[in-house]
Design an enzyme around this catalytic site. Structure first.
Site, mmCIF file in Angstrom:
data_model
loop_
_atom_site.group_PDB
_atom_site.id
_atom_site.type_symbol
_atom_site.label_atom_id
_atom_site.label_comp_id
_atom_site.label_asym_id
_atom_site.label_seq_id
_atom_site.Cartn_x
_atom_site.Cartn_y
_atom_site.Cartn_z
ATOM 1 N N ASN A 191 0.835 -1.205 0.000
ATOM 2 C CA ASN A 191 0.000 0.000 0.000
ATOM 3 C C ASN A 191 0.867 1.252 0.000
ATOM 4 O OD1 ASN A 191 0.779 -0.881 2.649
ATOM 5 N ND2 ASN A 191 -0.462 0.761 3.473
ATOM 6 N N TYR A 233 7.247 -2.304 1.913
ATOM 7 C CA TYR A 233 7.063 -0.877 2.198
ATOM 8 C C TYR A 233 7.533 0.011 1.052
ATOM 9 C CZ TYR A 233 7.698 3.697 4.318
ATOM 10 O OH TYR A 233 7.660 5.038 4.576
ATOM 11 N N TYR A 235 7.399 -0.297 -2.104
ATOM 12 C CA TYR A 235 6.672 -0.390 -3.373
ATOM 13 C C TYR A 235 5.181 -0.168 -3.173
ATOM 14 C CZ TYR A 235 10.708 -2.245 -5.902
ATOM 15 O OH TYR A 235 11.931 -2.393 -6.505
ATOM 16 N N SER A 341 7.859 1.692 -7.595
ATOM 17 C CA SER A 341 8.426 2.377 -6.442
ATOM 18 C C SER A 341 8.465 3.889 -6.622
ATOM 19 C CB SER A 341 9.850 1.866 -6.166
ATOM 20 O OG SER A 341 10.465 2.606 -5.149
ATOM 21 N N GLU A 560 24.387 12.094 7.514
ATOM 22 C CA GLU A 560 24.581 11.284 6.335
ATOM 23 C C GLU A 560 25.772 11.788 5.557
ATOM 24 O OE1 GLU A 560 21.574 11.501 3.312
ATOM 25 O OE2 GLU A 560 21.004 13.523 3.892
ATOM 26 N N PHE A 563 28.220 8.002 1.049
ATOM 27 C CA PHE A 563 27.982 6.580 0.825
ATOM 28 C C PHE A 563 27.037 5.949 1.844
ATOM 29 C CE2 PHE A 563 32.197 7.423 -1.015
ATOM 30 C CZ PHE A 563 31.922 7.059 -2.311
ATOM 31 N N ASP A 701 40.826 14.701 10.698
ATOM 32 C CA ASP A 701 39.735 15.645 10.952
ATOM 33 C C ASP A 701 39.547 15.847 12.452
ATOM 34 O OD1 ASP A 701 37.684 17.396 10.494
ATOM 35 O OD2 ASP A 701 36.207 15.883 9.919
#
Length: 844
Positions: A191, A233, A235, A341, A560, A563, A701
């Site tokens: 759905n 989920y 699709y 999708s 995020e 990758f 860093d």
């Protein structure tokens, strides 16, 4: 024009903080006073009394709201909230809130997450910014924040919206509701769970949902990219039998008429389970709301050559530039099930005849030789007789157009030649005037852009660059000097070869230039010497602790990178996992919070290999002041690494909301921190870096944003939007923390333990300045790069960070030694740690 993976890249601040959104577009249901009205509800600003504060209580009615009008439709992927700090005098914040949004200002929709929850967790204090990923994302013009409370209390709010313009122009789509597939007795729900419209008689209408959320489903539709969601989920799927017809009809309504060139449909093709891509599609085009459907419909067949491949795939369908405000497409079944999708349209602004003119002729050009050309418009003879006859001058028009095109091309050629000559004149002039003292910003760009190598010679050779001893050389004991260093950042070309004019030196300054791992969160956390990473040591052969994926309960996204993503998760019963490595004891019955690095399922093979290597490397880092790897999930996709998570946040945020405690004691209610406490934390950072340097690991860093509390060195800083301003983007490709980087890192891309020492000096400066400003805040990014050039030239014009007010001269001398031009003369982390624990604590 719409690009598919919009969710990944559409995360820009829309203007609450920087003022791009004007005061007139920020309204509210009420306000305490003029100094707390809606226009003051801007993230990280302190105008008025510091925030928007509603006049009434938000418990239990939850009717007070702050509204932002974006003036046009936007795709919203993220929201940020903050309480009222007001220089330490504020005490109000919202622990939770609801979001409502509208595309037209009339119909308002309450946002729900993928599990149907409306309430969004907010702030825990008055100053921290809390970012929440909107899953699913929102397409809206108006957004309202409704602060909530669990008791009668005052709240205040500051907000920011993150996203981008919704260039699709799509308002709603109408489609049949999805069906449930039963596989081996287990239901697969196909759905449209995030659809924000209405459903009636098996049809959903008036909204947007998963077909336009930017998330592409995988090959196996029973597996999902989100944690804790049901199979299927990703699709929206239909059964031919349940639907009772041979096609799925979907209608798309747009804001205005557009010219449609291509429709791309991401479809599943797992034919072993009765799922295939559609066999053909018939599309009708309606140029305006009051106009009839154009005819004939466009019919496109789907090639059947590779349908034996069960992989999901995008199917591009040419639409030939036809104008439409409404499209209706019928997707024909090729098997028992059809699963889609994502649907994307590549379109542009329609510049033809006004579609609201019902008498206009609207041609529909053919898209291929297989598509029948629509018949020409035929006027009745009585109408034709009254039309004026125009002279056919098509030949003259063609000649005129050809001449104009030729003139334009000639002008462009002349302009290009002039610009090229000026560019080279400028370059040669700099070389003549400065004696080969190059423009370092241009050379920095050269490092990351291969195209520049064809026209500009390498900027560094042993004859032109007399390096200090030990700088820019491979000094790993027992290894021959390397002639070429792999790039430390993604897609960078190799650096120019440097002929080392000096012999090898001490091993603790070993170059980390053999293994260069692209971390999932977007940066190279640790660069590892080849001897360390490739040796068949026991640590390399020890299998990584595998954790069951189902034990990870998703809480929120932390950040995020290129990758993958970093998520905050919870392990509910950690004691029941015997293979989980614990760096500490967990009280029975209490869940364990962890950070989970997740590699994107569509990542390249190289990225997957680097991910596994990074896991092996992190498994070796067992030190009290280093974030530890607790386990991995690598038996299936997506690959995950589970690390410690410090609930207290990072050092930068902790210090930036404090003032230094002096001998007179606190003068107001702002939280304080003492000089001994700062030195104690700095010594812990030095201890962790001492451990890394003993293994010849180079962090690259080091900064307060990458130190968590209690002190543990991590690598999440680059993946967080909060610290985007600390990184310099070189022509859209490499992202570098240049304000923390040694001069040889900026100019030559050489990262060593000695360059980490330089970064530690900047980190120590941050701490003694209680993170009140960015390093070199009085310099632009370009001036910081120029300053690196001054360090190289060594003419005494280089600029150092000034001594913080609280910093004793002896400690500032340590910082200056960390920034020594000659990397051999910089102190080791063992010396720094000893100094901080034995000498600096007694300085005042």
């Amino acid at each position: 024009i719409r690009f598919l993976n919009v969710k990944k890249s559409c995360r820009y601040a829309l203007g609450m903080e920087d003022g791009t959104i004007p005061d007139s577009d920020i309204t509210a249901s009420s306000a305490w006073s003029d100094s707390t009205e809606a226009k003051h509800g801007r993230l990280s600003t302190g105008e008025g009394d510091g925030a928007w504060c509603p006049a009434g209580a938000v418990f239990p009615s939850a009717s007070e709201y702050l509204q932002v009008d974006l003036r046009s439709l936007h795709f919203l992927a993220l929201v940020g909230t903050q309480g009222r700090h007001a220089d330490g005098h504020g005490r109000e914040f919202a622990r939770s809130y609801r979001l409502r949004y509208s595309r037209d200002g009339r119909t308002w929709i309450t946002w729900k997450d993928r599990w149907g929850q409306e309430v969004v967790s907010g702030n825990e204090n008055t100053y921290d910014v809390v970012l929440k990923d909107l899953g699913p994302p929102i397409v809206a013009r108006y957004v309202r924040f409704y602060p909530l409370a669990d008791r009668v209390m005052s709240v205040c709010l500051r907000v920011e919206l993150y996203g981008c313009l919704w260039n699709d122009g799509l308002l709603v789509y109408t489609a049949p509701v999805g069906h449930v597939m039963h596989l081996s007795g287990s239901p697969v729900y196909l759905n449209d769970s995030t659809y924000d419209g209405s459903v009636e008689s098996g049809v959903q209408f008036g909204g947007l949902g998963q077909l336009f959320d930017g998330v592409l489903g995988g090959n196996d539709f029973t597996e999902t990219k989100e944690l804790r969601v049901w199979p299927g989920y990703d699709y929206l799927g239909w059964s031919r039998e349940a639907l009772g017809q041979g096609s799925v009809d979907i209608e798309f309504h747009f804001e205005k008429t557009r010219s449609f060139h291509t429709m791309q449909v991401h479809s599943n093709n797992r034919h072993t389970q009765g799922v295939r891509v559609f066999s053909k599609v018939d599309c009708q085009f309606k140029p305006g709301l009051l106009l009839p459907w154009s005819s004939p419909p466009l019919s496109l067949a789907v090639p059947l050559e590779d349908l034996k491949d069960p992989s999901s795939r995008p199917i591009s369908l040419p639409l030939g530039g036809r104008p439409a405000q409404i499209l209706r497409c019928q997707f024909a079944f090729a098997d028992r099930w059809m699963l889609i999708s994502e649907i994307s349209f590549y379109s542009g602004t329609f510049r033809g005849v006004d579609p609201m003119d019902t008498g206009s002729a609207l041609p529909a050009p053919p898209v291929s030789s297989a598509t029948p050309r629509p018949p020409p418009t035929v006027f009745p003879s009585s109408v034709r007789a009254g039309l004026p006859v125009a002279k056919d001058d098509s030949s003259n028009t063609a000649i005129l157009i050809g001449c104009l095109v030729g003139i334009i091309l000639l002008l462009l050629t002349v302009i290009a030649v002039i610009l090229w000559r000026q560019y080279w004149k400028k370059i040669l002039g700099k070389v003549m005037e400065e004696g080969f003292q190059h423009d370092f910003q241009t050379r920095l760009s050269q490092l990351f852009h291969p195209s520049l190598h064809t026209s500009i010679p390498p900027f560094a050779t042993s004859s032109l660059l007399p390096l200090p001893p030990g700088c820019g050389m491979d000094l790993e004991k027992g290894l021959p000097p390397t002639q070429e260093e792999p790039p430390p950042y993604p897609d960078a070309p190799p650096y120019p070869a440097l002929s080392p004019p000096f012999p090898a030196s001490v091993p603790h300054y070993a170059e980390a230039d053999i293994v260069s791992l692209q971390g999932v969160s977007g940066n190279n956390t640790y660069a590892v010497p080849a001897l360390t990473s490739s040796s068949p040591t026991a640590a390399d052969c020890t299998p990584l602790p595998e954790l069951p994926r189902h034990c990870l309960v998703f809480k929120e996204k932390l950040g995020e990178g290129q990758f993958g993503e970093v998520h905050l998760c919870e392990i509910e019963s950690p004691q029941e996992l015997p293979n989980l490595e614990f760096p500490f004891n967990v009280r029975k019955g209490r869940p364990l919070l962890v950070a989970v690095k997740i590699l994107r399922p569509d990542a390249s093979k190289n990225a997957r290999n680097d991910f596994l290597k990074e896991g092996k490397i992190l498994s070796r880092l067992k030190d009290p002041n280093i974030i530890r790897l607790l386990g991995v999930c690598v038996s299936s996709d997506p690959l995950c690494m589970v690390t410690e998570y410090m609930e207290s946040g990072d050092l930068n945020q902790y210090l930036s909301h404090r003032v230094l405690l002096d001998k007179t004691g606190p003068t107001h209610n702002t939280p304080t921190i003492s000089y001994p406490a700062l030195i104690a934390m700095a010594s812990q950072i030095a201890s962790g870096m001492k451990f890394l340097s003993s293994l010849n690991f180079v962090h690259r860093d080091l900064a307060t944003r990458n130190c968590l509390r209690p002190i543990k060195i991590a690598d999440f800083g680059m993946s967080r939007n909060l610290y985007a301003g600390d990184y310099y983007r070189i022509q859209g490709r490499a992202v570098l923390p240049i304000r923390w980087m040694a001069w040889e890192c900026i100019l030559m891309g050489k990262f060593t333990t000695a360059s980490d020492v330089w970064a530690f000096g900047v980190t120590l400066w941050e701490m003694l300045s209680v993170c009140q400003e960015q390093p070199y805040s009085n310099l632009t990014d370009e001036q910081v790069i120029d300053n690196a050039g001054e360090f190289f030239r060594d003419h005494g014009r280089q600029v150092y960070l000034s001594r913080p007010d609280v910093c004793p001269q002896g400690l500032y001398d340590l910082m200056l030694s960390c920034w020594n031009r000659d990397c051999k003369l910089r102190p080791s982390f063992a010396h720094i740690h000893s100094f901080l624990t034995e000498d600096a604590m007694n300085m005042v």
